[in-house]
Enzyme design. Structure first.
Site, PDB file in Angstrom:
ATOM      1  N   GLU A  46      61.663 -10.660-114.932  1.00 28.68           N
ATOM      2  CA  GLU A  46      61.070  -9.341-114.670  1.00 28.68           C
ATOM      3  C   GLU A  46      59.629  -9.347-115.156  1.00 28.68           C
ATOM      4  OE1 GLU A  46      63.591  -6.454-116.549  1.00 28.68           O
ATOM      5  OE2 GLU A  46      64.903  -6.337-114.793  1.00 28.68           O
ATOM      6  N   GLU A  98      74.565 -13.699-117.284  1.00 29.55           N
ATOM      7  CA  GLU A  98      73.649 -13.841-118.410  1.00 29.55           C
ATOM      8  C   GLU A  98      74.469 -13.769-119.686  1.00 29.55           C
ATOM      9  OE1 GLU A  98      70.519 -10.894-118.625  1.00 29.55           O
ATOM     10  OE2 GLU A  98      69.494 -12.055-120.172  1.00 29.55           O
ATOM     11  N   CYS A 134      66.571 -11.509-119.051  1.00 29.69           N
ATOM     12  CA  CYS A 134      65.586 -11.586-120.134  1.00 29.69           C
ATOM     13  C   CYS A 134      65.762 -12.846-120.975  1.00 29.69           C
ATOM     14  CB  CYS A 134      65.713 -10.362-121.023  1.00 29.69           C
ATOM     15  SG  CYS A 134      65.265  -8.848-120.195  1.00 29.69           S
TER      16      CYS A 134
END
Ligand code: AHR
Length: 665
Positions: free
Chosen positions: A385, A58, A252
C-alpha cells in the site's frame, strides 16, 4: 419432472400466476411482479479467468505461527528476544549459544545436578490444542555434552485441573553422545484438550546434563501430510473454496515497519531449523491489541507458500518490497541508487520459482527442498500500500529489469491504501505510464460504500491495466464483526466484479485468518481456536462465488441496465455466467432490500423444454448473525431443486438473501 418444486414452478409458469411458495418462509406476493431480468445466453461476454476468486494470506491475527502453520510450540528455537518466552523453565535450565544452526544459534542446556528437576514446558499459542487419540510428531536436536546418555520424559499436560491425571500422554526418549543428532518420537494424546501444554523433563535415569535445540511438535496428520506442514482443517477450509489465486505473504508485513524488518523471502527458505526469526509488526501495530510474543518464525516460508498454491490449484502471487517501509510508520526508504539488492530479490524469486536447478543457485535451493519442477510463477506484485511520487519512482527500475529478464511475468502495482481520493487518483495514471499489468486496489469500507458502488467497474477503462481487488471487506456498523449483513453487501458488490471480469480478473478478500484469542484486525474470513474452525459468512460468500464461477459472462439486465442496486432496482444486484464445462447458466442474485422480490428471468437462447437446476441461498433472519467457534454452522447455505420452462424461469428472491441459480441450458 424430478420433484414437487419443479411441479410448483411449472404450474406457476403455465397458469401465468405464481403460487405462494411457503418453502421460502416469507410472504411472497400472489401475483408475479414486474421484475424482469433479461439474460442473453447467446452472447459470449468476458471470460471468467481461473484467477477470478482467490485468497490473500498474511501473518496477522496469528494466521501463520499459531494458525495455518502446523507447529504447536512457540519459540521452538529459543530465538525470541526473551529467549525462554513461551517456555516455563524449572530447575537448572540455561540459554547457551553455538548450536549447529548459525542463524538460530541459541539452545537450552538442562542439568539435574543434585537430583533437582529440570523442566522445559511450552505453552503453545494460547495453549496447545490436542485431540483424543490423535498422534503428534515430536522432533528435536540434542546432545549430551559430557558424553554418555541422558533421558527425557515427555508429557502432554492437561491444564484442566479437574481431570484425574495432569498427563494426557507419558513417553520417554534416550539421548546419547556428544554430537548433535535429530530425534523423533510420535506421541498420542489420551484426551481432547483445548489449551494444553507440553513438557520435557530431564529424568534422573543417568544423572547427566543435556543440550536441546529446535524442539518442534506437529500434528502427525497435516494438510496433504507435508512434513513441515499445515494445520489440516484450516488448509482444507481454503481448499473447499477452490481459490484461483493465492496472494502472500502480505500486506503490511511485506513492507515492515522499518526496512530491515520487511519480509525477506530468502530468509524463509532452506532448512527450517536455520530460518532466522523476524519481527511481526502486528505484535505492536495496535496498542489496544498488542501481543508481545508475536514473531515470525518463517517456518511457513516461501517454499511452503508455493507448495500450498500448487496444492490448492491457485496461481501463486508473491508480494515483494519496493524499497519503502510501511509509510504509515513514517519515511524509511531506500535511496534510488541503492535499490539493486531489492530488485535482485524479485529477479531471484522468479528464478527460485521457475528456474533450472542445473544453472541457477536459487532454483537449486528449490530443488534441494524437494521441488525439482518449476512452480510456474506468472505474477509478482511489487509494493503493497505505497503512495506518493516516491512509489512510482521506486517501482520504475524494478519494472525495467523484470521486463528485460522475464517479459512474460505479469507485474502488479498498487493504487495505495485508499479506494478513491487524491492518492488513488495520482497513482492510477502513474501505473498506466509504467504499464503495469494489474493495479492492486484495496477497500475496507462500510455497507453504504459497498451498496452504492455496485457499478464501480462498469465504466473502467478497458484498455489500461487490469484491476486486482487485492484486499477488501465490508467493515460495517457492527464494529468490524463478521455479521451476515456485511457478507451480503460483499456479495452484492461482487456481482459487479463478476460482470466486469474483463477489468477485474482477480479479487481476494482480506484478511484470511484470525485466532479468536489473538486477533488484531477484524472482520476476517476464517476464525479458529486451537481445535475448531468457523467459516464466516464472508468466507461462505467467497466460496459460493468461487465454486460457481463459470467460464464466461453473459449479459443480464433489468430495463436495459445492469442490475447493480441502481434506482428503481429494489436493492437487487445480479450477474450471470455460463459454465461451458457443465452447460449450465449460473445466475447470482442478491436482494439487499427489506422486501422479497419475485423475479422473472427471460432466458434468451434457451431451447424449448424443461430445464432442471438448483437454487442455493444464503440467508440469516438476524442480520447480525455470525458464525463463531462456538456455533460455526449458524449461517449456512442451503440448496433445493429448481426448474425453468422454455425460456422462462420465475423465482422469489427473499429479502436480505443471496441466491445462486444453476440451470441446465
Ligand atoms: O489486511 C490487513 C492490512 O490491511 C494489510 O496488511 C494491509 O495491506 C492493509 O492495510
Amino acid at each position: 419432472m424430478k420433484n414437487i418444486y419443479s411441479l410448483i414452478y411449472i404450474l406457476g409458469l403455465t397458469t401465468g400466476a405464481f403460487v405462494s411458495h411457503t418453502a421460502w418462509g416469507q410472504n411472497v406476493p400472489e401475483v408475479i411482479k414486474e421484475t424482469v431480468f433479461d439474460i442473453n445466453t447467446k452472447k459470449v461476454g468476458a471470460e471468467i479467468p481461473h484467477t477470478m476468486y482467490g485468497i490473500f494470506f498474511e501473518d496477522i491475527n496469528y494466521g501463520a505461527d499459531g494458525g495455518l502453520y502446523g507447529e504447536l510450540l512457540k519459540n521452538r528455537s529459543f530465538e525470541f528476544p526473551q529467549p525462554f518466552m513461551g517456555w516455563k523453565t524449572i530447575g537448572d535450565v540455561e540459554l547457551r549459544t553455538g548450536s549447529p544452526f548459525d542463524r538460530c544459534p541459541h539452545y537450552a542446556h538442562l542439568s539435574n545436578r543434585d537430583y533437582k528437576a529440570s523442566v522445559l514446558q511450552n505453552e503453545g499459542f494460547f495453549g496447545i490444542g490436542f485431540n483424543k487419540d490423535a498422534e503428534y510428531r515430536l522432533t528435536f536436536y540434542a546432545r549430551v555434552p559430557e558424553g554418555g546418555m541422558a533421558e527425557l520424559e515427555i508429557h502432554i499436560i492437561n491444564t484442566d485441573r479437574d481431570t484425574s491425571s495432569q498427563y494426557a500422554s507419558e513417553d520417554k526418549i534416550t539421548v546419547s553422545g556428544k554430537e548433535w543428532k535429530k530425534y523423533e518420537l510420535k506421541i498420542r494424546s489420551n484426551a481432547t484438550i483445548a489449551k494444553g501444554e507440553f513438557r520435557l523433563s530431564l529424568s534422573h535415569a543417568y544423572n547427566n546434563s543435556l543440550d536441546l535445540e529446535h524442539v518442534s511438535l506437529f500434528p502427525a496428520e497435516t494438510f496433504k501430510n507435508d512434513e513441515n506442514g499445515l494445520r489440516k482443517e484450516l488448509a482444507e477450509a481454503l481448499e473447499s473454496m477452490h481459490p484461483g489465486v493465492f496472494r502472500f505473504p502480505g500486506g503490511c508485513i511485506v513492507e515492515g515497519s522499518r526496512l530491515p524488518l520487511r519480509y525477506q523471502w530468502k530468509n524463509s527458505i532452506g532448512p527450517v531449523e536455520n530460518r532466522p526469526l523476524n519481527d511481526n509488526r502486528w505484535q505492536y501495530t495496535f496498542g489496544h491489541r498488542s501481543f508481545p510474543d508475536y514473531f515470525q518464525s518463517y517456518g511457513l516460508g516461501f517454499y511452503e507458500y508455493f507448495r500450498l498454491a500448487e496444492e490448492l490449484g491457485a496461481e501463486p502471487l508473491p508480494v515483494l518490497s519496493v524499497g519503502l517501509a510501511c509509510q504509515y510508520e513514517g519515511v524509511n526508504e531506500v535511496p534510488l541508487d541503492e535499490l539493486q539488492p531489492y530488485i535482485d530479490d524479485v529477479l531471484d524469486l522468479i528464478a527460485f520459482a521457475n528456474g533450472d536447478p542445473a544453472t541457477n543457485k536459487w532454483a537449486k535451493v528449490r530443488s534441494e527442498m524437494g521441488h525439482d519442477k518449476p512452480f510456474n510463477l506468472k505474477y509478482v506484485a511489487i509494493g503493497n500500500e505505497q503512495w506518493g511520487s516516491t512509489y512510482p519512482e521506486h517501482l520504475k527500475p524494478f519494472i525495467e529489469q523484470v521486463r528485460k529478464q522475464y517479459p512474460d511475468i505479469k507485474i502488479i502495482g498498487s493504487a495505495g491504501p485508499q479506494s478513491e481520493g487524491e492518492e488513488f487518483d495520482f497513482l492510477w495514471p502513474e501505473m498506466k505510464k509504467l504499464k503495469v499489468d494489474l493495479v492492486d486496489e484495496h477497500f475496507y469500507r462500510n455497507e453504504e460504500w459497498f451498496l452504492s458502488l455496485g457499478n464501480r467497474y462498469d465504466k473502467y477503462d478497458r484498455k489500461g491495466p487490469k484491476v486486482f481487488a487485492g484486499e477488501y471487506a465490508c467493515h460495517g456498523a457492527e464494529n468490524g464483526r463478521n455479521h451476515f449483513q456485511a457478507a451480503l453487501c460483499e456479495a452484492a458488490f461482487m456481482t459487479g466484479l463478476e460482470r466486469n471480469a474483463d477489468v477485474v480478473p482477480m479479487a481476494t478478500y482480506a484478511p484470511l485468518f484470525a485466532h479468536v484469542d489473538g486477533w488484531q484486525w477484524r472482520p476476517d474470513a476464517i476464525w479458529f481456536d486451537n481445535l475448531t474452525v468457523a467459516k464466516s459468512c464472508s468466507f461462505i460468500v467467497q466460496s459460493l462465488f468461487s465454486n460457481n464461477k463459470g467460464s464466461h459472462v453473459v449479459p443480464l439486465t433489468m430495463n436495459g441496465k445492469a442490475v447493480a442496486g441502481n434506482e428503481g432496482q429494489k436493492g437487487l444486484f445480479a450477474s450471470a455466467v455460463m459454465d461451458d464445462a457443465t452447460g449450465e447458466l449460473i445466475v447470482k442474485v442478491v436482494n439487499t432490500g427489506e422486501q422479497p422480490q419475485m423475479v422473472n428471468f427471460n432466458l434468451a437462447g434457451f431451447p424449448k423444454g424443461i430445464h432442471n437446476g438448483t437454487v442455493t441461498s444464503l440467508h440469516a433472519a438476524d442480520p447480525d448473525a455470525e458464525n463463531s467457534v462456538e456455533n460455526p454452522l449458524l449461517v449456512t447455505p442451503s440448496t433445493t431443486p429448481f426448474c425453468a420452462l422454455d425460456q422462462r424461469a420465475v423465482l422469489p428472491i427473499p429479502a436480505q438473501t443471496f441466491v445462486i441459480l444453476r440451470i441446465e441450458k
